[in-house]
Design an enzyme around this catalytic site. Structure first.
Site, short mmCIF file in Angstrom:
data_model
loop_
_atom_site.label_atom_id
_atom_site.label_comp_id
_atom_site.label_asym_id
_atom_site.label_seq_id
_atom_site.Cartn_x
_atom_site.Cartn_y
_atom_site.Cartn_z
N GLY A 90 39.53 -38.52 -24.09
CA GLY A 90 38.69 -39.73 -24.77
C GLY A 90 37.53 -39.89 -23.64
O GLY A 90 37.41 -39.82 -22.45
N SER A 132 42.32 -49.42 -24.44
CA SER A 132 43.02 -48.75 -22.97
C SER A 132 44.50 -49.27 -22.84
O SER A 132 44.82 -50.28 -23.32
CB SER A 132 42.15 -49.44 -21.68
OG SER A 132 42.71 -49.29 -20.50
N SER A 133 45.09 -48.22 -22.39
CA SER A 133 46.60 -48.71 -22.17
C SER A 133 46.77 -49.88 -21.28
O SER A 133 47.74 -50.92 -21.34
CB SER A 133 47.37 -47.67 -21.53
OG SER A 133 47.29 -46.55 -22.36
N HIS A 153 44.04 -43.18 -28.56
CA HIS A 153 44.87 -41.99 -28.60
C HIS A 153 45.00 -41.19 -29.78
O HIS A 153 44.96 -40.06 -29.97
CB HIS A 153 46.20 -42.01 -28.04
CG HIS A 153 45.97 -42.73 -26.51
ND1 HIS A 153 46.47 -44.07 -26.00
CD2 HIS A 153 45.91 -42.01 -25.18
CE1 HIS A 153 46.56 -43.94 -24.88
NE2 HIS A 153 46.07 -42.87 -24.38
N LYS A 211 36.04 -42.46 -22.75
CA LYS A 211 35.95 -43.80 -21.83
C LYS A 211 36.12 -43.44 -20.28
O LYS A 211 35.39 -43.80 -19.60
CB LYS A 211 36.96 -44.71 -22.24
CG LYS A 211 37.04 -46.05 -21.66
CD LYS A 211 37.90 -46.98 -21.92
CE LYS A 211 39.39 -46.78 -21.79
NZ LYS A 211 40.07 -46.60 -20.30
#
Ligand code: PAF
Length: 278
Positions: free
Chosen positions: A148, A186-187, A37, A150
């Site tokens: 992003g 990743s979160s 982020h 991803k």
């Protein structure tokens, strides 16, 4: 940095920015911020005058109540991270600000790109994403928005939505940020144990393995070999698809100029995705 917890106060501050003819960059997030982020925020800071970061865990894009409940919420840490980046507007609204009663959104024709891969396993997910991003875009009205890669399919869906609604917003897709060992940031990684983080490396390793096959094998054969390789690891595969990056159509006998692999798997209870151009 300024924090806005309601739409009206953000709109007022943005009006001043617009009156000064400054450009607005927008980074929508669901919080639990990581370096991926922050890379988006830095890209936005480089090319726009004022950056707005939204932090909103969007209920309409989760398929199960438990996934929504377990999504990490770390607002204070997120704000501390953003503070280091510059004079940012942080927008952390309530559900009623994003989904007011007079919301005129209706299910959106995404020409089928919402029904494959993520869409197949998370029915309705992209309608939820499109709904929240459209509502956020209408509030923030940025010139540029940053996402992003991803979430490769999400970027394609948001580009299509922006085009179909004729929104004057440039969608900027930024490269995946990875840990030094290759794990995509990743979160959801916050929910992994240390040993699960090791197990999760099979995602990146499979993508790397696949890259070496494309010269000698067709997409169909490469896919089979990659699935076989993936299954040596401990994760439970949901899908591994080789698609055209533009249309998201599955590749079979021939590679396309923008061939892309997308993969999703469960590491314990945590669902992870990864992707690479081939
Ligand atoms: O990628 C995400 O974090 C979310 O899908 C987004 C774009 C912020 C919409 O809720």
């Amino acid at each position: 940095m300024q924090i806005f917890q309601d739409k009206q106060s953000l709109l007022q501050a943005l009006q001043e920015i617009k009156a000064e003819e400054k450009s607005i960059g927008f980074v929508p997030t669901m919080g639990a911020l990581h370096d991926g982020h922050i890379a988006l925020v830095r890209s936005a800071l480089r090319v726009t005058d004022k950056v707005v970061v939204s932090i909103f865990v969007n209920p309409t894009q989760f398929n199960t109540a438990s996934d929504l409940d377990k999504y990490p919420r770390t607002l204070e840490a997120d704000i501390a991270l953003l503070k280091k980046e510059g004079d940012i507007f942080v927008f952390a609204p309530a559900v009623s600000d994003i989904y007011p009663e007079e919301d005129l959104f209706a299910p959106f024709d995404l020409e089928g790109i919402d029904l494959v891969m993520e869409g197949k396993f998370r029915p309705g997910h992209f309608q939820g994403v499109v709904h929240v991003v459209r509502n956020l875009f209408l509030i923030v009205q940025p010139q540029k928005a940053f996402f992003g890669l991803k979430d490769f399919q999400q970027v394609a869906v948001i580009r299509l939505m922006t085009k179909k609604l004729s929104l004057p917003i440039e969608i900027i897709a930024c490269a995946i940020e990875r840990a030094p060992n290759g794990l995509a940031l990743s979160s959801r990684n916050l929910r992994l144990t240390e040993s699960q983080k090791e197990d999760a490396l099979i995602l990146f390793q499979t993508l790397e393995f696949l890259k070496k096959l494309t010269r000698d094998f067709s997409p169909a054969v490469s896919r089979e070999k990659a699935i076989e390789f993936f299954k040596k690891g401990k994760l439970e595969l949901e899908y591994l698809e080789l698609v055209s990056g533009e249309t998201l159509e599955a590749l079979d006998q021939n590679w396309s100029a923008d061939s892309t692999c997308c993969i999703a798997a469960f590491c314990g209870e945590v669902r992870l995705i990864d992707t690479t151009p081939l």
